[in-house]
Design a protein around this motif. Structure first.
Motif, short mmCIF file in Angstrom:
data_model
loop_
_atom_site.label_atom_id
_atom_site.label_comp_id
_atom_site.label_asym_id
_atom_site.label_seq_id
_atom_site.Cartn_x
_atom_site.Cartn_y
_atom_site.Cartn_z
N PHE A 97 0.83 -1.21 0.00
CA PHE A 97 0.00 0.00 0.00
C PHE A 97 0.87 1.26 0.00
O PHE A 97 1.81 1.37 0.78
N VAL A 98 0.57 2.18 -0.91
CA VAL A 98 1.26 3.47 -0.92
C VAL A 98 0.24 4.56 -0.57
O VAL A 98 -0.65 4.87 -1.36
N PRO A 99 0.35 5.12 0.64
CA PRO A 99 -0.66 6.09 1.10
C PRO A 99 -0.61 7.38 0.29
O PRO A 99 0.42 7.72 -0.30
N ALA A 100 -1.71 8.11 0.29
CA ALA A 100 -1.78 9.42 -0.36
C ALA A 100 -0.73 10.35 0.27
O ALA A 100 -0.34 10.17 1.43
N PRO A 101 -0.28 11.34 -0.52
CA PRO A 101 0.83 12.20 -0.05
C PRO A 101 0.42 13.24 0.98
O PRO A 101 0.55 14.44 0.75
N ILE A 102 -0.10 12.82 2.12
CA ILE A 102 -0.37 13.76 3.21
C ILE A 102 0.97 14.22 3.79
O ILE A 102 1.99 13.56 3.62
N HIS A 103 0.93 15.36 4.48
CA HIS A 103 2.18 15.95 4.98
C HIS A 103 2.71 15.29 6.24
O HIS A 103 3.87 15.48 6.59
N ALA A 104 1.86 14.54 6.91
CA ALA A 104 2.31 13.83 8.12
C ALA A 104 3.01 12.54 7.69
O ALA A 104 2.44 11.45 7.77
N GLY A 105 4.24 12.67 7.22
CA GLY A 105 4.99 11.52 6.71
C GLY A 105 5.09 10.39 7.73
O GLY A 105 5.12 9.21 7.37
N GLY A 106 5.14 10.75 9.00
CA GLY A 106 5.27 9.74 10.05
C GLY A 106 4.02 8.91 10.25
O GLY A 106 4.03 7.90 10.96
N LEU A 107 2.90 9.31 9.62
CA LEU A 107 1.65 8.54 9.77
C LEU A 107 1.33 7.78 8.48
O LEU A 107 0.26 7.21 8.34
N ARG A 108 2.26 7.78 7.53
CA ARG A 108 2.03 7.11 6.25
C ARG A 108 2.65 5.71 6.27
O ARG A 108 3.61 5.45 5.55
N TYR A 109 2.12 4.82 7.07
CA TYR A 109 2.67 3.46 7.15
C TYR A 109 1.52 2.48 7.02
O TYR A 109 0.45 2.68 7.59
N HIS A 110 1.77 1.40 6.28
CA HIS A 110 0.67 0.49 5.94
C HIS A 110 0.18 -0.34 7.13
O HIS A 110 -0.93 -0.87 7.10
#
Lengths: 458, 458
Positions: free
Chosen positions: B326-339
């Motif tokens: 899964f590749v999350p949408a490019p939100i700015h909270a990079g630290g919350l973009r984990y599958h």
């Protein structure tokens, strides 16, 4: 375990600032007519309550409760023992620093931004204008204005505005309106742009614009705010040194050497003035303000009457100055690129009470990298200049075999000013040393003004 | 004056971490053969002393003196009462936050980076590899490695590497070597680049590269370090909640609601786990991990066995997962973009002990700006998600007319992540909500793996 930090509780925060004007004599600021400036002449620029502080010679001035409340977001700041740096230097010196990077904008600047916003609010002012170089001061004032519900307009030196977009974002997050200077919004700005449309700008120009923007607002509800140089700014910063004194007392220490970097002088004054009081009263301390060799106001410039800004809007102040049209080389420590030096700091230099030092940009960054990798904190470019001097003094203590106590002010962190670290590590950073010719040229303008007297306080 | 901050001295710092594995039952991680992973299988990736911690079920684990020494650069962190936010919300709730932005890299991440560097050093390791998304974790590990004299190599998700050049500079200042991922240095990276040369990268890919770089170093002196998800990482972060507990005790408070943002889970676990212990033992507390609607692992994804990385190098972990590709949408909270989500946090969700919430990016930034202008601190994008939930809970308390005590973790400051504030203030920030179709597609991969049991701990 060795205790690394000496903390104070909020209850232990100083309740009064220390005013050095109680202890030293000064040449007065002069107005356009060559006579000492009267409070009324300053009224369009500053609120009267701050003007009263500017000219007060009371030794102790109460810190308002509302100011303490906002300062308590991050104050008292920790006093930290630099064990790892000491070890790396293999020095017998004990090195302590006040860490001012804990404030929301990341530097010592809000110590005066907060009371300035408060006093303006109390006086019925609704909007403040100011200038900023690297952006530390502009961020601090935007933060302070947001705490008291004031509008804030910041003129930022164009080269920094372009190079440091995060600073503008930070001011905007706090509701501040930051524009590049020179701008088309003021006569001072337009005049400069007409002559040189591609000018990188300077602090002196930005001050002219901010002063003009304040005094030309016909509502009478706008005033100007300055982040350094003036007496009341030095006064507000003394909370740093007063806290440090309490903290050192708790561990039965007293400094032999005190160090702070100095651009306009407020960071240095903050840590040093409460100890200058002791030195005047007999204590033996080496007190060392540090500046860059690119902008050597304290170590090389004459003590003279000069304007604080490029357009000549401000009164003539008695200070070490390279001339108000001087544009310093583009070193990364934007906060140290100012043509003059606070009158109080300048006076102490003329009397030999403090001993200024100058360091090169490369020496500053070398020290900064060593401290990042020992103490762990990545310092602001300005702080790096102090660090270089601290290392010199620690090495001197080693040579002399003396267990000296060194106290310095870690004015801020470098998290929004990292570009220069990259350049330093890539070997691309260069040194700048002002040449004799440049200095002679830039200080010519001082011949137009009266000379301050060599006043002796002690 | 109201006291804003509750401080602890270094002497009051917790001397032991709290291990939640003493209080809950878990599905084991599975190896390639479908059987529970043995410590030996993990030995090429992690040092044995950390593997022992990973599988320990001792409730209390001693914090080594050398670790406390480095943590004491900034710890104990302050517990701060959010008076200004309470006032702005006109809520009867009392809002307290642990402020983790005081660490040199500016977030909670060094709480585990420091012990991980220490244990690796103790085990004779000379170099650590890791991945980083937005850069908080990479900065923290570079900082920790510099404290213990270890080399550090960081694979940074390419889109963040390009968008956040200051993060790389910060790591470099501490001596870390940060390169964009996917890279040509690993097979995992080359495979991805071959298929998609313009890929923005993802955390899952960067983990694959970092693991490969560690295990393929034939000297045997390199190991991999992970900044979240694993049990020992959660363990190290509990120092936050343990300090908070002591601080609240000092003022005779106990939380009714606990909130933390959760990407991999370690920030949330840090503040919450010591209180989860209390809840398991009968205390009535609402414990709320918060995630973005763009990457809703906790609120929508199935509890399943999945890999921690894209290439499938890691064991299968029992977790809420959107699928490891899964590749999350490019939100700015990079630290919350984990599958995925930490197995311990996932387990607590399955048992209903904690109640996850999801907030949109716009709600998060709206909360961030309000808090910047009241509490004065500009929060990290990740923290903004917690702030949105805090505001919801404070409003709920107002509706209910209850004087609830809300405790949350302010995971870091946003000084190196300011771009999104600009976009938000300019009205250019957008929301992302994962669609049902995208979720169905991304979780298909989970069908290839065994299903975890619905274990009941209490």
């Amino acid at each position: 375990m060795e205790t690394k930090k000496v903390l104070l509780t909020e209850d232990e925060m100083p309740r009064q600032w220390y005013n050095i004007l109680a202890d030293i004599k000064m040449n007065p600021p002069l107005g356009p007519d060559g006579n000492p400036v009267t409070p009324d002449q300053l009224a369009p620029v500053f609120p009267m309550n701050l003007i009263e502080q500017e000219v007060s010679s009371d030794r102790w001035i109460d810190i308002p409760e509302e100011v303490l409340k906002v300062l308590s977001i991050w104050r008292p700041s920790p006093l930290i023992r630099a064990y790892s740096l000491e070890k790396a230097l293999d020095t017998p010196a004990k090195i302590y620093y006040k860490y001012e990077g804990v404030s929301p904008p990341g530097s010592h600047k809000p110590n005066t931004a907060v009371p300035q916003a408060y006093y303006n609010k109390e006086f019925g002012i609704e909007k403040l204008t100011t200038e900023t170089g690297a952006g530390q001061w502009g961020s601090a004032l935007a933060f302070a204005c947001s705490q008291f519900g004031l509008e804030c307009k910041i003129f930022m030196v164009r080269i920094s505005f372009d190079q440091k977009p995060y600073r503008k974002s930070l001011m905007a997050a706090w509701g501040g309106n930051c524009i590049p200077s020179p701008s088309n919004e003021t006569k001072a700005g337009r005049d400069i742009l007409e002559k040189d449309p591609d000018t990188p700008g300077s602090l002196g120009i930005a001050i002219s614009e901010a002063v003009e923007a304040a005094v030309s607002d016909e509502s009478g509800k706008t005033r100007y705010s300055l982040g350094s140089v003036l007496n009341h700014v030095m006064l507000h910063q003394t909370i740093i040194g007063l806290e440090a004194k309490k903290q050192l007392e708790k561990i039965n220490e007293y400094p032999d050497v005190i160090i702070g970097c100095a651009g306009g002088g407020s960071n240095f004054a903050g840590i040093a003035f409460p100890f200058v009081h002791d030195k005047i009263n007999g204590k033996d301390i080496d007190i060392l303000p540090v500046e860059p060799t690119a902008c050597p106001t304290m170590t090389r410039a004459p003590f003279a009457y000069d304007h604080g800004d490029t357009a000549g809007y401000t009164p003539l102040l008695p200070m070490h100055s390279l001339g108000h049209t001087f544009v310093p080389a583009p070193i990364h420590a934007g906060g140290l690129r100012y043509h003059g030096m606070a009158p109080t700091v300048s006076q102490l230099i003329t009397e030999g009470i403090i001993e200024p030092k100058a360091v090169t940009q490369l020496a500053a960054y070398k020290a900064g990298v060593l401290c990042a990798r020992t103490e762990g904190v990545v310092a602001a470019p300005e702080t790096n200049h102090a660090l270089a001097c601290v290392i010199d003094e620690a090495n001197k203590a080693k040579e002399e075999g003396k267990e000296k106590v060194i106290l310095f002010n870690w004015s801020g962190h470098g998290l929004i000013d990292l570009t220069a670290y990259d350049k330093y590590l890539a070997g691309e950073l260069t040194d700048f040393v002002l040449s004799e010719e440049e200095q002679a040229e830039s200080t010519k303008i001082l011949e137009n003004y009266p000379k301050p007297e060599m006043v002796k306080s002690t």
